[in-house]
Each structure stands twice: as C-alpha cells, then as structure tokens.
Enzyme design. Sequence first.
Site, mmCIF file in Angstrom:
data_model
loop_
_atom_site.group_PDB
_atom_site.id
_atom_site.type_symbol
_atom_site.label_atom_id
_atom_site.label_comp_id
_atom_site.label_asym_id
_atom_site.label_seq_id
_atom_site.Cartn_x
_atom_site.Cartn_y
_atom_site.Cartn_z
ATOM 1 N N HIS A 1 34.016 1.987 -21.461
ATOM 2 C CA HIS A 1 33.366 1.332 -20.398
ATOM 3 C C HIS A 1 34.463 1.321 -19.263
ATOM 4 C CE1 HIS A 1 30.888 0.340 -23.897
ATOM 5 N NE2 HIS A 1 29.998 -0.050 -23.158
ATOM 6 N N GLU B 1 23.636 -24.557 -32.924
ATOM 7 C CA GLU B 1 24.100 -23.950 -33.973
ATOM 8 C C GLU B 1 25.247 -22.777 -33.939
ATOM 9 O OE1 GLU B 1 20.195 -25.761 -35.175
ATOM 10 O OE2 GLU B 1 20.671 -24.355 -33.497
ATOM 11 N N HIS C 1 11.857 -24.320 -43.606
ATOM 12 C CA HIS C 1 13.267 -24.965 -43.816
ATOM 13 C C HIS C 1 13.865 -24.781 -45.218
ATOM 14 C CE1 HIS C 1 12.385 -27.117 -40.116
ATOM 15 N NE2 HIS C 1 13.252 -27.963 -40.288
#
Length: 655
Positions: free
Chosen positions: A27, A403, A465
């Site tokens: 790149h 998270e 869950h």
Amino acid sequence: MTVPEKSLANAIRALSMDAVQAANSGHPGMPMGMADVATVLFADYLKFDPKEPKWADRDRFVLSAGHGSMLIYSLLHLTGYARPTMDDIRNFRQLHSPCAGHPENFELAGVEATTGPLGSGLATAVGMAIAERHLNAQFGDDLVDHRTWVVAGDGCLMEGINHEAIGLAGHLKLGRLIVLWDDNKITIDGAVDLSSSEDVRARYAATGWHVVSCDGHDAADVRRAIDEALADPRPSLVACATKIGYGAPNKAGTSGVHGSALGEAEVAAAREFLGWSAEPFVIPEDIAAAWKAIGAKGADVRAAWENRLASSGRGVEFSRRMAGDLPAGFSLDAYIDSLIAAPQKVATRKASELALGAINDLLPETLGGSADLTGSNNTKTKSTGPLTADDYSGRYVYYGIREFGMACAMNGMALHGGVIPYGGTFLVFSDYMRGGIRLAALQQQRVIHVLTHDSIGLGEDGPTHQPIEHVMSLRMIPNLDVYRPADIVETAECWELALKDANGPSVLALTRQNLPQLRTEKSENLSAKGAYRLVAASAERKVVLIATGSEVEIAVATAKLLEEQGIGADVVSMPSWAHFEAQPKAYKDDLLPHHVLRVSIEAGTTFGWERYTGIAGLRFGIDSFGASAPAEALYDHFGLTAVKIAPQIAAALNN
C-alpha cells in the site's frame, strides 16, 4: 546546509514506493500521503531514541493504519534503528524479512503494536495512554511523562471499535493521546463518500475529544495543529488533509494507489515530480545524515531520564514492573493452603474473586476491570479502587459495554508495560472481543480475560447468553491459554499460571453455579500439567472420564455409579488443553491409555474432543443451542447427569 523538510519527506515516499514496487504488493498511497506529517512528528515532537528502543519513558507511536507499513519501516530505518536495514526493506513482504505486510511488534524494535485489523491500533493506543497516566500517578513525572501518538486512516475511524475506544478515551480525559488522522477521503473501493457521509469531527467532539484540522502537506500548518493539540487537556484528533499517493502525478488522490504497486512508469513519473533522482533504495548522503541527526536527538533526553531513575527511591520497583517480572518468590501457595484447610463450595467466578483478593494484595501492578459486569464477573477487590479522570492511580477500569474496546485497551496496557491487565465479561461475549484476544496471542502479551457464565449453567438467560462453541473456539487460537477450572483450588492454580506466563494471554472460563471443592489435599500445582488423575479407579480400570470445569463434578459422580457396577473408572480433570499438550508423551499415555474406553464430558460442543477420546470413544456435551430454564433442569434435559451418562458408558463397554 539545512535539508528541506520536503526532501526528508520524499525519502519516505521513495522508500515506500520502491519497496512496494519490488514486492509488487503493498500500500504505497498512505505513506506517500502522510510523509509530511510523519516528518514533522518525528523531527519536532516524538520522544524516542533508536539506540534504546525499549526506553520506558519514550513516546509510543502506533501506526493504526497498518496497511501503510512502509511509513514506519522507512522512519525506523532513516532515524537509525538497528533494523530494518536497507536489505530488510528491499525484501519487504518477503519470507524472513522483518518488514512484514503489516507492522508486527515481535519483528522490529520501534514497532509498538501489531496493527492491520483497522481500528485495533487506535484502541490499543487508548490502553497505552491509560497505562501511562496510571503509572504517572504512581511514580510521578520524573519517571513517567510521555505521550501516545497514533496515525489512523478513514478505515480505522469507520470500524465499530473506534466508537468504543474514543468513548473510553474521552471519558477518561486521556489528554496525552493524539490521533493524526490521514484525512485523504479514499478507501479501497473509491471515495469515502461511497459508503460514509458522517461528520467524523463532530463524532469525536461529542465523545469529549479536542478536534483540529490542518493541511497535511504544509509543515507549518501541521505544527500549528499539533501545538494546539498539545495545549488542550483532552485527547486530540488532528485531521490532516492529505492526498493519498502524493507525488504520483497520474494516480495520486485515487484508490489506485491504495493497495497496489504504482507500476514502473508511475514510479518514474513520481521521481520526476518530486525531484528525486536517486536510484531505488538509495538515500542521498545529506538527507540520510539529516534523518540520523533527528534520531540522535533523543539520546540526551533518555540519558537524563536514566539519571533520574537511578536516583529515585522507587526506581528498582519501577524497573521491575516495566520488565514484567513478578516480585521475587511470588506464589499463591499460602492462599491455596488456606483453601485446603477450610474447603468451600463456590462458583468459580467467586473463586476467582477470592484468588484476586490475594493476588491484588501481592501484585500492585494488576489493573482490573469489567465490561459493565463487575458484580457478575467478580473482578473487583478491596485493593482496586476505580481509575478515573480525577484519579488515575486507581486499579480498576469501568470499561462500560465495550468488550472489543476493553480487549484491545488491555493489549495496549500490556504492550506499554508496567501493568498486568485483566478484564471480565460473559464468555459468550468473547465473540465480540475475539479480534482483540487473537491480537494479544499474536503479540505475545500477558493479558488475562475473566470470562464468566461459561455454560448452560448460567440458566434462565437462555441460548443467547449460553456459550456452546466458545471454549473450543478459543482453544483454537495459537498461544492462548484457555483454563476451565473445576473448583476453587484449580481456579487459584490457573490464576497463578496465567500471571506467571509473561509471553501470552489467558482465558479463565468460570461458572455462575456453585461447585464443590474436589481438591482437599495439599499438592503441587496440578493444573500446570493441564490434566491430571483426580480419581483413580478402584475396580479394574475400563474407562477414563475426562472432564473440565463444572462437569468434573459430574464425572466424579458418574465414576461412582460405574464403580458400583464393578466398572473401574478414572476421573481426569483437564483444566488446560495447551498445558496438557506440553507434557511428555509418557505422562499423556499413562493418563489417557489407548486400551480403555475414553469419555469426555463438557457442557459445550463435542467437536474436537476426538483428540482425546479417539473415534471409538464417547463424547457427552451439547451440539445445539441452549434453552431458558434453571441450570439443574438444563443439565438433565441435555443429558449431562451421572444417572444418564453412566448407563451409556456401561452399554458401550458391553458392546
């Protein structure tokens, strides 16, 4: 004669386009576009010393836009780091060159973090900035007084983790974090406005950041913007308006320079446009000398810091923490002895909290937290007051519902050094943070994930869950230790192992439901073996029951029922697959002999257990999603009880 700044920047551009062209991969656009900004940063602001790349009080520079890796490789070479050499750069993206496609922290000194997954580098830098402020609060300005700088692109700012990271940084007022945004308005697909019309500056401002803009090709304007950022107490976003692939007369400003070599004709045209007449991979002597002088400027600053460290009454402790060494003689033996003396029936999440009570008293470098589940993860102890914008000395971070951001921030803390981060959430939400966990493993960092509610045993919250495949999927990540302890003693042993492993992350998968203490006699750290014989057969051994976590209790009950039928059964507790795999062959063969029936019991997917049971063995688990009900009802429903398992084993033996 003073070398013009444009010439210094053009050295970056030349190396970047030459390396990508030689590899025919890479790149070139970002390093060519950000060369002017990087030159100003390294020449006038960044505190570093190539001769001592691990100097503790250096500024941290994170190239979050890791696809533009030739930017940092060029800068490291030009400023005098031992590597990359010019041969390393010639071999960009080739096997055994430290100049990998994206920067890897384990390949080159001066690369602070592995970057590539967009946004993760910026989120990692947030953790570095937290660690710097925390250690500054503990050790003072004489020993800890540095900044964290980030170069980020549009992709970094689009990724969802960016929202998590900047929200946390703004809330904690991490004013020593400065993000230089390569605002070139181009992504791989084309113009940014193909996919985005948001006001990035307003988004950052809304999260408590200072925002300033500049012309990324005007050195004086870049300095003005950075000076403004330095003067503001908030974290800063410096929007650097640049042209991607600057210097390539036909391709600059287009997506064509984002992810592929320019081509020989365009490289030649760029050389002419930039006035760069040197051969590929050759830096003119005056420019090379000027860059080396920039790299040498930090030596005196570093030497002065070393003098302060030597005269500080806390210098030895600071050096110990930064080296990642635990205090001499660190052990949880005394705590485990207390458990043997007074057995307890508790959930392993509670067992973890009790272990942390001892750990946090012994290790002042632990820095805990939770993603808004403190009371469920049991990650906070009396030694860990909150870390806030008003008090960075606290040892507990309230991450909020972030998270993934938490995982990457903890990676940054570990990479910074001086702290041992641990953080909690539910095991099922490891899906949200898997990218961060994987990066910790790749970067070989001691980061500890406390993942509770580890099975259908969490009960009524239901299948969304209840983890099924999660423990097994985490076991698949190289260099990640996954522990699933069976009781309070194993939990303490696993914590000790996680803390003593300075070269990789750990997961502790912990229960919501109470478990009996199965270990009641003093012994060595048996969890260190990964698996061990908890119960030996009384009758002639015909079966070995292998279980983890909450199912070890079920295995013990199953063995008792089998023994009543004259079927000898060993029970093997296996808290860690990785540690077991590291044992000698003789130990493994003795524990899991091939001439008897081997049976696995784990409240999760049975996929993978063939490794230990063999194809002919039995595997008791759950190969569907869970259900909403009390834990005991669920274990019965899914057949994970001794009274349902024992008859199937007996039938298999009879057949």
